[in-house]
Design an enzyme around this catalytic site. Structure first.
Site, mmCIF file in Angstrom:
data_model
loop_
_atom_site.group_PDB
_atom_site.id
_atom_site.type_symbol
_atom_site.label_atom_id
_atom_site.label_comp_id
_atom_site.label_asym_id
_atom_site.label_seq_id
_atom_site.Cartn_x
_atom_site.Cartn_y
_atom_site.Cartn_z
ATOM 1 N N LEU A 269 0.824 -1.216 0.000
ATOM 2 C CA LEU A 269 0.000 0.000 0.000
ATOM 3 C C LEU A 269 0.861 1.271 0.000
ATOM 4 C CD1 LEU A 269 -2.932 1.144 0.355
ATOM 5 C CD2 LEU A 269 -2.603 0.962 2.817
ATOM 6 N N THR A 270 1.863 1.311 0.883
ATOM 7 C CA THR A 270 2.660 2.532 1.078
ATOM 8 C C THR A 270 3.513 2.850 -0.149
ATOM 9 O OG1 THR A 270 2.766 2.049 3.440
ATOM 10 C CG2 THR A 270 4.404 3.587 2.581
ATOM 11 N N GLU A 271 3.645 4.149 -0.437
ATOM 12 C CA GLU A 271 4.486 4.603 -1.563
ATOM 13 C C GLU A 271 5.499 5.629 -1.062
ATOM 14 O OE1 GLU A 271 1.981 5.969 -4.738
ATOM 15 O OE2 GLU A 271 0.996 4.008 -4.900
ATOM 16 N N GLY B 279 2.318 7.773 2.607
ATOM 17 C CA GLY B 279 2.344 6.814 3.701
ATOM 18 C C GLY B 279 1.056 6.919 4.493
ATOM 19 N N ILE C 293 16.360 -1.372 34.172
ATOM 20 C CA ILE C 293 16.543 -2.309 35.297
ATOM 21 C C ILE C 293 17.732 -3.241 35.032
ATOM 22 C CG2 ILE C 293 15.455 -4.322 36.425
ATOM 23 C CD1 ILE C 293 12.797 -2.694 36.340
ATOM 24 N N GLY D 287 23.744 -1.811 32.306
ATOM 25 C CA GLY D 287 24.588 -1.933 31.099
ATOM 26 C C GLY D 287 24.261 -3.170 30.280
ATOM 27 N N GLU E 19 0.882 0.545 10.008
ATOM 28 C CA GLU E 19 -0.575 0.327 10.125
ATOM 29 C C GLU E 19 -1.254 1.478 10.884
ATOM 30 O OE1 GLU E 19 -2.075 -3.654 10.716
ATOM 31 O OE2 GLU E 19 -0.144 -4.469 10.105
ATOM 32 N N SER F 191 0.926 6.452 15.612
ATOM 33 C CA SER F 191 0.200 6.796 16.847
ATOM 34 C C SER F 191 -0.646 8.057 16.668
ATOM 35 C CB SER F 191 1.196 7.009 17.995
ATOM 36 O OG SER F 191 1.838 5.793 18.299
ATOM 37 N N GLU F 192 -0.089 9.044 15.970
ATOM 38 C CA GLU F 192 -0.816 10.308 15.797
ATOM 39 C C GLU F 192 -2.066 10.095 14.948
ATOM 40 O OE1 GLU F 192 2.416 9.788 15.284
ATOM 41 O OE2 GLU F 192 3.143 10.765 17.114
HETATM 42 C C1 LIG Z 1 9.030 -1.932 9.540
HETATM 43 C C2 LIG Z 1 7.949 -1.398 8.640
HETATM 44 C C3 LIG Z 1 7.137 -2.300 7.950
HETATM 45 C C4 LIG Z 1 6.151 -1.821 7.077
HETATM 46 N N1 LIG Z 1 5.400 -2.718 6.342
HETATM 47 C C5 LIG Z 1 4.496 -2.253 5.436
HETATM 48 C C6 LIG Z 1 3.762 -3.157 4.586
HETATM 49 O O1 LIG Z 1 3.899 -4.388 4.695
HETATM 50 N N2 LIG Z 1 2.925 -2.645 3.661
HETATM 51 C C7 LIG Z 1 2.745 -1.307 3.505
HETATM 52 O O2 LIG Z 1 1.965 -0.912 2.640
HETATM 53 N N3 LIG Z 1 3.425 -0.408 4.292
HETATM 54 C C8 LIG Z 1 4.290 -0.849 5.239
HETATM 55 N N4 LIG Z 1 4.991 0.037 6.029
HETATM 56 C C9 LIG Z 1 4.815 1.466 5.823
HETATM 57 C C10 LIG Z 1 4.023 2.127 6.950
HETATM 58 O O3 LIG Z 1 2.674 1.745 6.867
HETATM 59 C C11 LIG Z 1 4.248 3.639 6.828
HETATM 60 O O4 LIG Z 1 5.587 3.882 7.226
HETATM 61 C C12 LIG Z 1 3.273 4.425 7.715
HETATM 62 O O5 LIG Z 1 1.975 4.365 7.172
HETATM 63 C C13 LIG Z 1 3.688 5.900 7.839
HETATM 64 O O6 LIG Z 1 3.914 6.442 6.582
HETATM 65 P P1 LIG Z 1 5.285 7.252 6.297
HETATM 66 O O7 LIG Z 1 6.429 6.404 6.723
HETATM 67 O O8 LIG Z 1 5.241 7.695 4.873
HETATM 68 O O9 LIG Z 1 5.216 8.488 7.262
HETATM 69 P P2 LIG Z 1 4.425 9.872 6.994
HETATM 70 O O10 LIG Z 1 3.100 9.600 6.434
HETATM 71 O O11 LIG Z 1 5.339 10.794 6.279
HETATM 72 O O12 LIG Z 1 4.230 10.358 8.479
HETATM 73 C C14 LIG Z 1 5.354 10.730 9.288
HETATM 74 C C15 LIG Z 1 4.844 11.126 10.649
HETATM 75 O O13 LIG Z 1 4.001 12.260 10.536
HETATM 76 C C16 LIG Z 1 2.960 12.200 11.494
HETATM 77 N N5 LIG Z 1 1.663 12.196 10.791
HETATM 78 C C17 LIG Z 1 1.404 11.727 9.553
HETATM 79 N N6 LIG Z 1 0.102 11.882 9.234
HETATM 80 C C18 LIG Z 1 -0.464 12.471 10.294
HETATM 81 C C19 LIG Z 1 -1.799 12.908 10.593
HETATM 82 N N7 LIG Z 1 -2.806 12.755 9.722
HETATM 83 N N8 LIG Z 1 -2.010 13.479 11.788
HETATM 84 C C20 LIG Z 1 -1.015 13.628 12.692
HETATM 85 N N9 LIG Z 1 0.255 13.245 12.463
HETATM 86 C C21 LIG Z 1 0.530 12.673 11.291
HETATM 87 C C22 LIG Z 1 3.200 10.910 12.290
HETATM 88 O O14 LIG Z 1 3.966 11.199 13.429
HETATM 89 C C23 LIG Z 1 3.987 10.069 11.336
HETATM 90 O O15 LIG Z 1 4.780 9.076 12.003
HETATM 91 C C24 LIG Z 1 5.956 -0.427 6.935
HETATM 92 C C25 LIG Z 1 6.761 0.468 7.669
HETATM 93 C C26 LIG Z 1 7.741 -0.001 8.518
HETATM 94 C C27 LIG Z 1 8.582 0.983 9.273
#
Ligand SMILES: Cc1cc2nc3c(=O)[nH]c(=O)nc-3n(C[C@H](O)[C@H](O)[C@H](O)COP(=O)(O)OP(=O)(O)OC[C@H]3O[C@@H](n4cnc5c(N)ncnc54)[C@H](O)[C@@H]3O)c2cc1C
Length: 388
Positions: A131-133, A137, A342, A345, A368, A371-372
């Site tokens: 899903l992610t590009e 994200g 706890i 080192g 997925e 937190s925000e």
């Molecule tokens: C280990 C790992 C495994 C993954 N596996 C998959 C996978 O299998 N398939 C897949 O499709 N994707 C996968 N992902 C991608 C993941 O879903 C995205 O990294 C995630 O959705 C966040 O997108 P981004 O990294 O582009 O961060 P961004 O969208 O750029 O966001 C960066 C930060 O901005 C803040 N933010 C963003 N939007 C908002 C909002 N609306 N309101 C408030 N704050 C916001 C948050 O703090 C966020 O962490 C994976 C990522 C990791 C790290």
């Protein structure tokens, strides 16, 4: 010894208690030892082992080799919590079989389900969810990968990134823009077999807790019309519905990591000599342990409540799943941090479980739905109740 009293909570029935007992025994026999450097090979082996053990049957519906008629979120969450407590990579291998095939279970045709789901349940095929590009994200609706209709099928161009199982998957569920409408309404889902001409899944991403992870590139990748998954233009809703099932289980994995950290820290505090007694006699250490117990119990209540709302009440549980994921992942970070403290080192030393937990937990607060983003979902639901 991990707390097992939560299994008596009314969210579960006897089949869940029996599942937790069987899995605990299986984990002790099958998931020993630290991970080596070759996570691809380990992941492939773990998928096979989980399949042989029958655990992946919980990832697909009964009619296609699964265990329950529909996906049972309490079972998925219990399995993830237990696996995560023993091995982060085993939890990852299990979770991705479920997430990667989830949209097929929920929206696939009978032929698609018959072709993919039994092999997922046996651990014969490895699944992934794409899903992610690079430029989309959290803002999923802005995705740009395009699937243009051509010659009785589709031609796909674009890229996906941070795709778990990327490079080792046998198939990807891919979300791409088919142009029915702008934004969320112009996206469709497809099943893409690895090795499809025009698909390059060779670019790997290395992260702090190693898992198979890749960027996928689509250069005029041809897909037959039969690759379309469900209704055209419904891909965004399908992705969200799939994530709705699995988001609660991310909280469960975080809970498993936190429980392991609490167990490790407790054993260490009881064993470590300090000031004529042990660390466990120290009131400040006891206060840390008490906060960890509170966080673990609160996470468990939220995770299994969210699963129960979906399984038993049959309701959409976006609010409960967001609360569970937010609290369980954020508080697991804090529980694990206290465990490292706890340990002193030793806690930051490679090969010590709390050190790897410290790295394992971090990504769960990002993927997925960060937190925000969970806070946005919670506040939106809360405000809607007040406004109505
Ligand atoms: C280990 C790992 C495994 C993954 N596996 C998959 C996978 O299998 N398939 C897949 O499709 N994707 C996968 N992902 C991608 C993941 O879903 C995205 O990294 C995630 O959705 C966040 O997108 P981004 O990294 O582009 O961060 P961004 O969208 O750029 O966001 C960066 C930060 O901005 C803040 N933010 C963003 N939007 C908002 C909002 N609306 N309101 C408030 N704050 C916001 C948050 O703090 C966020 O962490 C994976 C990522 C990791 C790290």
């Amino acid at each position: 010894m991990s707390d097992r009293f939560f299994l008596d909570w009314p969210f579960f029935d006897d089949s869940h208690r029996e599942l937790a007992d069987r899995l605990e025994i299986w984990c002790e026999a099958n998931l020993e030892g630290a991970h080596g450097d070759d996570v691809d090979a380990e992941c492939r082996a773990l998928v096979r082992r989980l399949g042989d053990g029958g655990w992946l049957r919980y990832c697909v519906p009964a009619a296609y080799g699964g265990f329950h008629d529909a996906l049972d979120v309490r079972s998925l969450a219990l399995i993830r919590e237990t696996l995560a407590r023993h091995s982060g990579l085993a939890d990852f291998a299990f979770a991705m079989q479920g997430l990667g095939s989830g949209a097929i279970s929920l929206f696939g045709s009978d032929a698609q389900k018959r072709s993919y789901l039994p092999t997922v349940a046996k651990g014969e095929k490895i699944a992934a969810f794409a899903l992610t590009e690079p430029s989309s994200g959290s803002d999923v609706a802005s995705l740009e990968t395009e699937a243009a209709e051509a010659e009785g099928g589709y031609i796909v161009t674009g890229a996906k990134t941070y795709i778990s199982n990327g490079g080792i998957a046998d198939f990807y569920v891919l979300f791409a823009r088919t142009g029915e409408a702008p934004g969320a309404r112009g996206v469709s889902a497809f099943i893409v077999d690895a090795g499809a001409p025009g698909l390059d899944d060779s670019e790997r991403i290395r992260v702090i807790a190693p898992h198979p992870l890749a960027t996928l590139r689509f250069d005029d990748m041809r897909l037959p019309a039969s690759a379309l998954l469900g209704e055209r233009g419904r891909g965004f809703a399908q992705a969200m519905a799939t994530l709705d099932v699995f988001r609660t289980t991310v909280g469960a994995a975080a809970l498993g990591f936190a429980r392991r950290a609490l167990d490790e820290a407790t054993a260490r505090a009881l064993a470590r000599k300090s000031g004529g007694g042990t660390l466990a006699d120290n009131a400040i250490v006891q206060s840390m342990l008490a906060e960890m117990v509170l966080d673990v119990d609160a996470s468990a209540l939220l995770v299994y409540r969210a699963a129960w709302v979906r399984d038993v009440q049959g309701k959409r549980n976006s609010r409960e799943a967001a609360l569970a994921k937010l609290h369980a992942t954020d508080s697991a970070q804090s529980v694990i941090d206290k465990a490292v403290q706890i340990f002193g080192g030793l806690g930051v030393t490679h090969g010590v479980p709390v050190e790897s937990l410290y790295r394992e937990i971090r990504a769960l607060r990002i993927y997925e739905g960060a937190s925000e983003v969970q806070k946005v979902v919670i506040a939106r639901n809360h405000l809607a109740e007040f406004r109505s």
